[in-house]
Design a protein around this motif. Structure first.
Motif, mmCIF file in Angstrom:
data_model
loop_
_atom_site.group_PDB
_atom_site.id
_atom_site.type_symbol
_atom_site.label_atom_id
_atom_site.label_comp_id
_atom_site.label_asym_id
_atom_site.label_seq_id
_atom_site.Cartn_x
_atom_site.Cartn_y
_atom_site.Cartn_z
ATOM 1 N N UNK A 38 0.847 -1.198 0.000
ATOM 2 C CA UNK A 38 0.000 0.000 0.000
ATOM 3 C C UNK A 38 0.885 1.252 0.000
ATOM 4 N N UNK A 39 1.992 1.205 0.767
ATOM 5 C CA UNK A 39 2.901 2.363 0.795
ATOM 6 C C UNK A 39 3.494 2.606 -0.596
ATOM 7 N N UNK A 40 3.838 1.525 -1.271
ATOM 8 C CA UNK A 40 4.397 1.647 -2.618
ATOM 9 C C UNK A 40 3.411 2.284 -3.589
ATOM 10 N N UNK A 41 2.149 1.986 -3.371
ATOM 11 C CA UNK A 41 1.137 2.420 -4.345
ATOM 12 C C UNK A 41 0.668 3.858 -4.124
ATOM 13 N N UNK A 42 1.013 4.455 -2.973
ATOM 14 C CA UNK A 42 0.488 5.793 -2.681
ATOM 15 C C UNK A 42 1.601 6.766 -2.341
ATOM 16 N N UNK A 43 1.745 7.763 -3.194
ATOM 17 C CA UNK A 43 2.782 8.773 -3.051
ATOM 18 C C UNK A 43 2.721 9.469 -1.684
ATOM 19 N N UNK A 44 1.501 9.690 -1.156
ATOM 20 C CA UNK A 44 1.404 10.458 0.097
ATOM 21 C C UNK A 44 1.653 9.635 1.360
ATOM 22 N N UNK A 45 1.955 8.337 1.235
ATOM 23 C CA UNK A 45 2.362 7.570 2.422
ATOM 24 C C UNK A 45 3.881 7.693 2.527
ATOM 25 N N UNK A 46 4.345 8.338 3.584
ATOM 26 C CA UNK A 46 5.757 8.721 3.688
ATOM 27 C C UNK A 46 6.681 7.533 3.960
ATOM 28 N N UNK A 47 7.961 7.736 3.608
ATOM 29 C CA UNK A 47 8.951 6.653 3.640
ATOM 30 C C UNK A 47 9.563 6.484 5.029
ATOM 31 N N UNK A 48 8.753 6.108 5.988
ATOM 32 C CA UNK A 48 9.283 5.931 7.352
ATOM 33 C C UNK A 48 8.458 4.886 8.096
ATOM 34 N N UNK A 49 9.143 3.924 8.709
ATOM 35 C CA UNK A 49 8.448 2.928 9.546
ATOM 36 C C UNK A 49 9.215 2.761 10.863
ATOM 37 N N UNK A 50 8.503 2.947 11.967
ATOM 38 C CA UNK A 50 9.113 2.724 13.286
ATOM 39 C C UNK A 50 8.689 1.320 13.723
ATOM 40 N N UNK A 51 9.651 0.395 13.725
ATOM 41 C CA UNK A 51 9.333 -1.015 14.000
ATOM 42 C C UNK A 51 10.250 -1.539 15.115
ATOM 43 N N UNK A 52 9.860 -1.317 16.386
ATOM 44 C CA UNK A 52 10.757 -1.675 17.490
ATOM 45 C C UNK A 52 10.959 -3.183 17.630
ATOM 46 N N UNK A 53 12.238 -3.609 17.717
ATOM 47 C CA UNK A 53 12.535 -5.039 17.904
ATOM 48 C C UNK A 53 12.603 -5.371 19.390
ATOM 49 N N UNK B 286 10.285 13.596 4.611
ATOM 50 C CA UNK B 286 9.249 12.555 4.531
ATOM 51 C C UNK B 286 9.701 11.320 5.313
ATOM 52 N N UNK B 287 11.024 11.075 5.355
ATOM 53 C CA UNK B 287 11.534 9.903 6.077
ATOM 54 C C UNK B 287 11.785 10.232 7.547
ATOM 55 N N UNK B 288 11.250 11.348 7.996
ATOM 56 C CA UNK B 288 11.232 11.786 9.391
ATOM 57 C C UNK B 288 12.601 12.111 9.990
ATOM 58 N N UNK B 289 13.458 12.682 9.166
ATOM 59 C CA UNK B 289 14.738 13.154 9.687
ATOM 60 C C UNK B 289 14.674 14.669 9.848
ATOM 61 N N UNK B 290 15.405 15.150 10.866
ATOM 62 C CA UNK B 290 15.422 16.593 11.108
ATOM 63 C C UNK B 290 16.392 17.258 10.131
ATOM 64 N N UNK B 291 15.944 18.345 9.496
ATOM 65 C CA UNK B 291 16.821 19.123 8.609
ATOM 66 C C UNK B 291 16.773 20.583 9.060
ATOM 67 N N UNK B 292 17.932 21.215 9.164
ATOM 68 C CA UNK B 292 18.012 22.655 9.448
ATOM 69 C C UNK B 292 18.462 23.349 8.171
ATOM 70 N N UNK B 293 17.919 24.529 7.919
ATOM 71 C CA UNK B 293 18.225 25.213 6.659
ATOM 72 C C UNK B 293 17.819 26.674 6.756
ATOM 73 N N UNK B 294 18.495 27.546 5.996
ATOM 74 C CA UNK B 294 18.115 28.961 6.025
ATOM 75 C C UNK B 294 16.946 29.205 5.073
ATOM 76 N N UNK B 295 15.939 29.893 5.536
ATOM 77 C CA UNK B 295 14.781 30.193 4.669
ATOM 78 C C UNK B 295 14.043 31.390 5.259
ATOM 79 N N UNK B 296 13.143 31.986 4.488
ATOM 80 C CA UNK B 296 12.374 33.134 5.002
ATOM 81 C C UNK B 296 11.210 32.643 5.853
ATOM 82 N N UNK B 297 10.801 33.464 6.811
ATOM 83 C CA UNK B 297 9.736 33.071 7.744
ATOM 84 C C UNK B 297 8.416 32.746 7.036
ATOM 85 N N UNK B 298 8.193 33.339 5.850
ATOM 86 C CA UNK B 298 6.927 33.073 5.141
ATOM 87 C C UNK B 298 6.774 31.608 4.776
ATOM 88 N N UNK B 299 7.877 30.874 4.812
ATOM 89 C CA UNK B 299 7.806 29.463 4.417
ATOM 90 C C UNK B 299 7.231 28.571 5.518
#
Ligand code: SAH
Ligand code: F3S
Length: 460
Positions: A264-279, A418-431
């Motif tokens: 289902x994840x493969x078939x739908x663009x809006x399902x993000x690329x991240x799975x939390x699967x605790x062992x 989308x894969x739930x990693x934190x990214x820092x970057x310079x951008x304007x506040x309107x974003x």
């Protein structure tokens, strides 16, 4: 005159979501949100028991707040102190016995009844408590416009847990698992899109068992127009019918996780690329003692299914070290599992007994120094793996939701991929609140640093 409530929220996303549900019901009862404890008539600590000595920390925090607030100028007196969340459920009236400052105890299913509890106190009762748990408890439905989280919205799909892993207190504090009807979930997601949200997280202790315990689904009515449904089918419905650009879900439980979800994840663009699967552990012996219901091999088969996806899905997990009876060999199997999976992120916990759980009756046989040693060794391995995993993003253009100003630098903003990693970057506040394209220019151990392509600012 309207009053003010201040929340302090600890622990998981479910608690964050519960605090916003409590804000919503209290607003109907005449309370607005306070942003400082000094402004509040009511202070609610929304607690977590995953960490050790949770109850003791509640008393310590209340004492600290009392000291702070008794010095605060322009205050008529101290606020009412209340406790909600897992500590409230597990400790119940012991909280009153151990602290005369606590006047209100709100169990995990009592949030809809918060106004009545507050009213009892206002009517002169010295204390108010509700820690009832019911298999048929209804879900509190939060309106899209009364949410506290600005850019990411949480949606409850299941509450409670029936797994009873031997170390875990959640089945005792959150009660039996109930799934919310799919139509309600889809309707909530649609309303959130209209409200301008572009990312939702579907929440449950074990999202993969959605619908499996459908007998107790609350909010009576058909579970789904076609009858009871699985998590994979729910995901498909939310992805197709809501139109929300980014959908994430947590937590996945390995035994109930199946390949259908990956399809289902493969078939739908809006399902993000991240799975939390605790062992939780890498050795079969420890997994059995934890009552997890799967073997190492079976867990790795699920990982294989995820890795065979046509998307680059990032996998994160939880591990416990120092479980009763864990030998050096068992621990080495945890190390080798972590190396074999190659997690993009891992939460490591030192085992600590939780009241009422089966494991609390086992001898907590691993000395604290050994737990610490294993913790550090596993952390060191994970840091090395993570660094390599993160390096694959160098130079890539990723989609980031701009969530807020970075705490590290005044010119930078921060958000998740989308894969739930934190990214820092310079951008304007309107974003703020928008999806933007960011080129990864630098890799750090727990975050990425990016540059923004101008124009176009917005993704898509
Ligand atoms: N399914 C849940 C798990 C709840 S507890 C979820 O939605 O996240 C979160 C994590 O805390 C668990 O995965 C486990 O790794 C850790 N944990 C739970 N009980 C613990 C204990 N007694 N000692 C140490 N870690 C524990
Ligand atoms: Fe806890 Fe196991 Fe449920 S870790 S939340 S009992 S799946």
């Amino acid at each position: 005159m309207r009053k003010k409530v201040y929340f302090e929220t600890y622990g998981c996303q479910m608690n964050v979501h519960d605090s916003e549900k409590a804000t919503y019901v209290l607003s109907e009862a005449g309370y607005d949100l306070a942003f400082e404890p000094a402004e509040a008539d009511l202070v609610l600590l929304n607690t977590c028991m995953v960490r050790e000595k949770a109850a003791r920390k509640v008393y310590a925090r209340i004492n600290e707040l009392k000291r702070e607030l008794s010095r605060a100028a322009n205050r008529p007196g101290l606020p009412i102190f209340g406790v909600m969340g897992c500590v409230a459920q597990a400790e119940a009236d012991r909280l009153f016995e151990r602290s005369k400052d606590i006047k209100l105890v709100v169990g995990t299913q009592a949030i809809p009844r918060l106004p009545d509890l507050v009213e009892q106190l206002e009517n002169g009762f010295d204390r108010a408590i509700d820690v009832r748990l019911s298999k048929e408890a209804e879900f509190l439905e939060l309106q899209a416009e009364s949410r506290q989280t600005k850019y990411i919205a949480y949606i409850t799909i299941t509450e409670g847990c029936n797994k009873f892993c031997s170390f875990c207190i959640v089945p005792f504090t959150r009660g039996r698992e109930r799934s919310r009807p799919a139509d309600r979930i889809v309707a909530e997601a649609k309303a959130l899109l209209e409200q301008g949200y572009c990312e939702i997280h579907l929440l449950g202790q074990n999202v993969n068992s959605y619908g499996l315990s459908g007998r107790y689904h609350g909010n009576s009515g058909p579970f789904d127009a076609d009858g009871e449904i699985t998590f994979a089918r729910l995901l498909e419905r939310v992805a197709e019918e809501s139109g929300i650009p980014r959908i994430k879900f947590t937590t996945s439980y390995p035994r109930d996780f199946d390949e259908e979800i990956v399809k289902v994840m493969d078939a739908h663009e809006n399902l993000c690329e991240w799975i939390h699967l605790p062992a939780q552990a890498g050795s079969d012996r420890v997994l059995r003692a934890m009552r997890r219901g799967y073997t190492r091999r079976e867990y790795l088969d699920k990982i294989e299914a995820i890795k065979s996806s046509k998307k680059d899905i990032s996998i994160t997990g939880d591990m416990i070290v120092g479980f009763p009876g864990e030998t050096a060999e068992d621990f080495n199997e945890t190390m080798s599992l972590v190396a074999e999976v190659g997690y993009d992120g891992l939460y490591i916990f030192k085992y600590s007994p939780r009241p009422r759980t089966p494991a609390a009756t086992y001898t907590d046989s691993i000395p604290e120094e050994v737990k610490t040693e294993r913790f550090l060794k596993l952390q060191e391995l994970q840091d090395r793996i993570q660094r390599l995993r993160y390096e694959r993003y160098l130079g890539r253009i990723v989609e980031v939701l701009v969530e807020g100003a970075s705490s590290r630098s005044s010119s930078d903003y921060t958000g998740h991929t989308r894969c739930h990693k934190v990214v820092n970057f310079p951008i304007k506040a309107e974003a703020l609140g928008k999806l933007v394209k960011v080129r990864i220019a630098e890799v750090k151990s727990h975050s990425l640093y990016g540059e923004v392509n101008h124009p176009p600012l917005e993704f898509g």
